[in-house]
Design a protein around this motif. Sequence first.
Motif, PDB file in Angstrom:
ATOM      1  N   ARG A  67     -28.845  18.042 -11.108  1.00 45.36           N
ATOM      2  CA  ARG A  67     -28.244  16.884 -11.772  1.00 45.36           C
ATOM      3  C   ARG A  67     -27.689  15.907 -10.740  1.00 45.36           C
ATOM      4  O   ARG A  67     -27.828  14.696 -10.888  1.00 45.36           O
ATOM      5  CB  ARG A  67     -27.130  17.360 -12.712  1.00 45.36           C
ATOM      6  CG  ARG A  67     -26.490  16.236 -13.492  1.00 45.36           C
ATOM      7  CD  ARG A  67     -25.449  16.746 -14.455  1.00 45.36           C
ATOM      8  NE  ARG A  67     -24.246  17.224 -13.789  1.00 45.36           N
ATOM      9  CZ  ARG A  67     -23.031  17.225 -14.323  1.00 45.36           C
ATOM     10  NH1 ARG A  67     -22.867  16.790 -15.554  1.00 45.36           N
ATOM     11  NH2 ARG A  67     -21.998  17.677 -13.671  1.00 45.36           N
ATOM     12  N   ALA A  73     -27.795  19.571 -25.283  1.00 48.77           N
ATOM     13  CA  ALA A  73     -28.037  18.655 -24.154  1.00 48.77           C
ATOM     14  C   ALA A  73     -28.839  17.432 -24.595  1.00 48.77           C
ATOM     15  O   ALA A  73     -29.784  17.548 -25.376  1.00 48.77           O
ATOM     16  CB  ALA A  73     -28.783  19.387 -23.047  1.00 48.77           C
ATOM     17  N   TRP A 101     -25.721  11.851 -16.715  1.00 51.15           N
ATOM     18  CA  TRP A 101     -24.764  12.736 -16.034  1.00 51.15           C
ATOM     19  C   TRP A 101     -23.982  13.569 -17.039  1.00 51.15           C
ATOM     20  O   TRP A 101     -23.884  14.792 -16.940  1.00 51.15           O
ATOM     21  CB  TRP A 101     -23.794  11.911 -15.170  1.00 51.15           C
ATOM     22  CG  TRP A 101     -22.784  12.772 -14.464  1.00 51.15           C
ATOM     23  CD1 TRP A 101     -21.528  13.077 -14.892  1.00 51.15           C
ATOM     24  CD2 TRP A 101     -22.972  13.481 -13.241  1.00 51.15           C
ATOM     25  NE1 TRP A 101     -20.909  13.919 -13.999  1.00 51.15           N
ATOM     26  CE2 TRP A 101     -21.777  14.184 -12.972  1.00 51.15           C
ATOM     27  CE3 TRP A 101     -24.033  13.589 -12.335  1.00 51.15           C
ATOM     28  CZ2 TRP A 101     -21.615  14.984 -11.837  1.00 51.15           C
ATOM     29  CZ3 TRP A 101     -23.862  14.383 -11.203  1.00 51.15           C
ATOM     30  CH2 TRP A 101     -22.669  15.069 -10.977  1.00 51.15           C
ATOM     31  N   PHE A 102     -23.418  12.897 -18.028  1.00 45.13           N
ATOM     32  CA  PHE A 102     -22.555  13.611 -18.980  1.00 45.13           C
ATOM     33  C   PHE A 102     -23.341  14.327 -20.076  1.00 45.13           C
ATOM     34  O   PHE A 102     -22.770  15.119 -20.814  1.00 45.13           O
ATOM     35  CB  PHE A 102     -21.547  12.643 -19.605  1.00 45.13           C
ATOM     36  CG  PHE A 102     -20.521  12.161 -18.609  1.00 45.13           C
ATOM     37  CD1 PHE A 102     -19.587  13.052 -18.081  1.00 45.13           C
ATOM     38  CD2 PHE A 102     -20.500  10.851 -18.179  1.00 45.13           C
ATOM     39  CE1 PHE A 102     -18.651  12.628 -17.146  1.00 45.13           C
ATOM     40  CE2 PHE A 102     -19.564  10.416 -17.246  1.00 45.13           C
ATOM     41  CZ  PHE A 102     -18.635  11.312 -16.723  1.00 45.13           C
ATOM     42  N   GLY A 103     -24.634  14.031 -20.179  1.00 46.42           N
ATOM     43  CA  GLY A 103     -25.426  14.640 -21.260  1.00 46.42           C
ATOM     44  C   GLY A 103     -26.363  15.725 -20.786  1.00 46.42           C
ATOM     45  O   GLY A 103     -27.274  16.105 -21.513  1.00 46.42           O
ATOM     46  N   SER A 104     -26.170  16.210 -19.548  1.00 42.71           N
ATOM     47  CA  SER A 104     -27.046  17.293 -19.087  1.00 42.71           C
ATOM     48  C   SER A 104     -26.208  18.408 -18.464  1.00 42.71           C
ATOM     49  O   SER A 104     -25.026  18.222 -18.184  1.00 42.71           O
ATOM     50  CB  SER A 104     -28.061  16.757 -18.076  1.00 42.71           C
ATOM     51  OG  SER A 104     -27.410  16.074 -17.046  1.00 42.71           O
ATOM     52  N   ARG A 105     -26.842  19.549 -18.276  1.00 43.68           N
ATOM     53  CA  ARG A 105     -26.104  20.710 -17.768  1.00 43.68           C
ATOM     54  C   ARG A 105     -25.678  20.491 -16.315  1.00 43.68           C
ATOM     55  O   ARG A 105     -26.359  19.797 -15.562  1.00 43.68           O
ATOM     56  CB  ARG A 105     -26.989  21.962 -17.863  1.00 43.68           C
ATOM     57  CG  ARG A 105     -27.396  22.261 -19.293  1.00 43.68           C
ATOM     58  CD  ARG A 105     -28.143  23.579 -19.406  1.00 43.68           C
ATOM     59  NE  ARG A 105     -29.442  23.435 -20.038  1.00 43.68           N
ATOM     60  CZ  ARG A 105     -29.658  23.161 -21.307  1.00 43.68           C
ATOM     61  NH1 ARG A 105     -28.638  22.962 -22.116  1.00 43.68           N
ATOM     62  NH2 ARG A 105     -30.877  23.061 -21.794  1.00 43.68           N
ATOM     63  N   ARG A 106     -24.553  21.154 -15.935  1.00 45.76           N
ATOM     64  CA  ARG A 106     -24.044  20.995 -14.561  1.00 45.76           C
ATOM     65  C   ARG A 106     -24.893  21.827 -13.607  1.00 45.76           C
ATOM     66  O   ARG A 106     -24.725  23.041 -13.531  1.00 45.76           O
ATOM     67  CB  ARG A 106     -22.610  21.503 -14.476  1.00 45.76           C
ATOM     68  CG  ARG A 106     -21.633  20.698 -15.270  1.00 45.76           C
ATOM     69  CD  ARG A 106     -20.232  21.242 -15.076  1.00 45.76           C
ATOM     70  NE  ARG A 106     -19.377  20.787 -16.154  1.00 45.76           N
ATOM     71  CZ  ARG A 106     -18.064  20.902 -16.141  1.00 45.76           C
ATOM     72  NH1 ARG A 106     -17.454  21.471 -15.136  1.00 45.76           N
ATOM     73  NH2 ARG A 106     -17.343  20.474 -17.159  1.00 45.76           N
TER      74      ARG A 106
END
Lengths: 325, 130
Positions: free
Chosen positions: A205, A286, A196-201
Motif C-alpha cells: 500500500r 475493502a 490509502w484509507f480503503g485498502s488493507r495496511r
Amino acid sequence: MRLSLSLLNLFAGMMLLAIPNLTRREILFAVPVPRGFRDTDAARRAVATFRMVVALTTALCVSALLLVPDEMLNAAAALVPLLLVGATGISFYQQNRKLAPAAVQHTRPYEAEISEAPDRLPGYWPMAFVPVLLFGAAALYLNANWDQIPERFPVHWGATGEPDRWAGRSFKGVYGPLLFGGILSTWFTLMLFATWFGSRRTRMRSVMFGGMMAIHLMLALLFALLGVNVLLRLPVWAVALAPMTVILPLIIVMVRKMSEAGEPMDPTPNECWKAGIFYYNPNDAALFVEKREGFGYTFNFANRWVWGLLAGIAGVIASTRMVLP
Amino acid sequence: MTPPRIRLDPASPVPAVRQIVDSLRVLLVEGQLAPGTPLPSVRRLAMELGVHFNTVAEAYRLLASEGWLELAHGKAAVVMPRSVPPAPDASWAEEFRDRLRGLAAQLRSKGIPAEQIAAELRSVAEGISR
C-alpha cells in the motif's frame, strides 16, 4: 511524424509483450497458479501464443502506419492503438480461460492489529496539494502576460503533427487546460486518499501511494505546462513526451519495489474475480485490493463508494466539453 | 509496546465471526487488552480481515453480550472491567468436552501423543491468568 508514430506503437507493442512478466510469479494471465507452474509446458505454450498474437498485431499496425497514404494517417493513428489493445485483450482473455482449470486458491490468514492508533499517511502526503500551487502559478503567469498571448493559437494536433484545432485569446481558450488539470487533479487527490484509507495496511500500500503521488504530480506538471505553452511555445512533441520521462522510470522503480515488498498474495477468493481482472466481493469491506494482474490496486466493484469514484471519472471526462477550448 | 494482533483464516471452516470472537476473547482473557482499551473501528478491522462490516459488528456485539466490551453509537468499542464470574454448575463441562473431543481427535489423527495434548492443554489453561 510517421516514423515517430510507428516507433511509439512499436514501443507500446514491446511493452505489451512483457505483460506475462509484469506480475507476481504465482499469477499467470490473471490466473492464480501453483508455484513452479510457469515452468510447465502449458504455461510456456500460453505465453508463447499470447506473445505471437501481440507481435503479429504490432507488426501489422506498424506496417500500416508506415505504408498508409498521408490522407489516411490520422485515421490509422487513431485505429492502431485500439487494434493493439483489443488484440492483446482478446488474447489475454483466451489464455486466462485456457489456464483457468489450473487455478489454485492461494490462502493465508489475514492479520489485524488490535489498536485504535490512527492510520497515518506517509509524511509526504501534503505534496498531494502541490498541483494547487502549480496551477495557481501558471494562471498568474498567464494573467501577467495576457497581452503577449497570440490572438489565435493551436490547441490540438493531428497524427501528422499539424494543428487541427485552434482557440482564441479568451478565458476558456487560455485557462481551459489549467481548469481541466484542476478538475483531474481534484479527482486524483480524492483517489489517492481513498486508496490509502480503503485498502488493507500492507507494505504494498505504501509503494502504491508513492507511485500514485508521482503520477498525480506528473499530470499536474503536464497540464500546467500545456497551459503556459501558449507563451513558452515549446515543441508539441516535447510536451507530449515529457510524461514518459517520469512514467518509464516510475514503472521500473514500482515493479522493483513491489517485488522487494515480498508480501504473500492477498488471498482474495478466486470466485470473486470476474475475467481475472474485475473484483466483486460484497463480503469484503475493502474498497481497493491488490490486483491479480500487473502491480497495483483495483476497485472492489461490490462497494457502492467505488461507484461514486467511478462516477467521478465520468465527470472528469464530461468536463472536457465544458472547460477545454 | 507492540499492539496485540488477531488472525482470521479465510480457508478455515470456522465462521469468520466465530474466529474473530475467539481471537479477541483470548486477548481479553489473557489481559492483553486491558479495561479501557479502545478497539479498532468496525470498518478498519473488517477491511484488515477481508470481511463484511456486519461480521465485525456482530463479533463486537457478541463480546459485549458477554460483558467484555462497551459499545456506544459513533464511538470506538471499549474493553470493560470484568471480574471472573463464579463457576457455573457442571453443565458447562459437557459442551466443553464435546468441543475438546473434536480438537483432540484432530490432533490424535495427526499422530500427536495423548500426553502431549494433555500437557499443551494444561499449559494453555494455566497460562491464562484470569
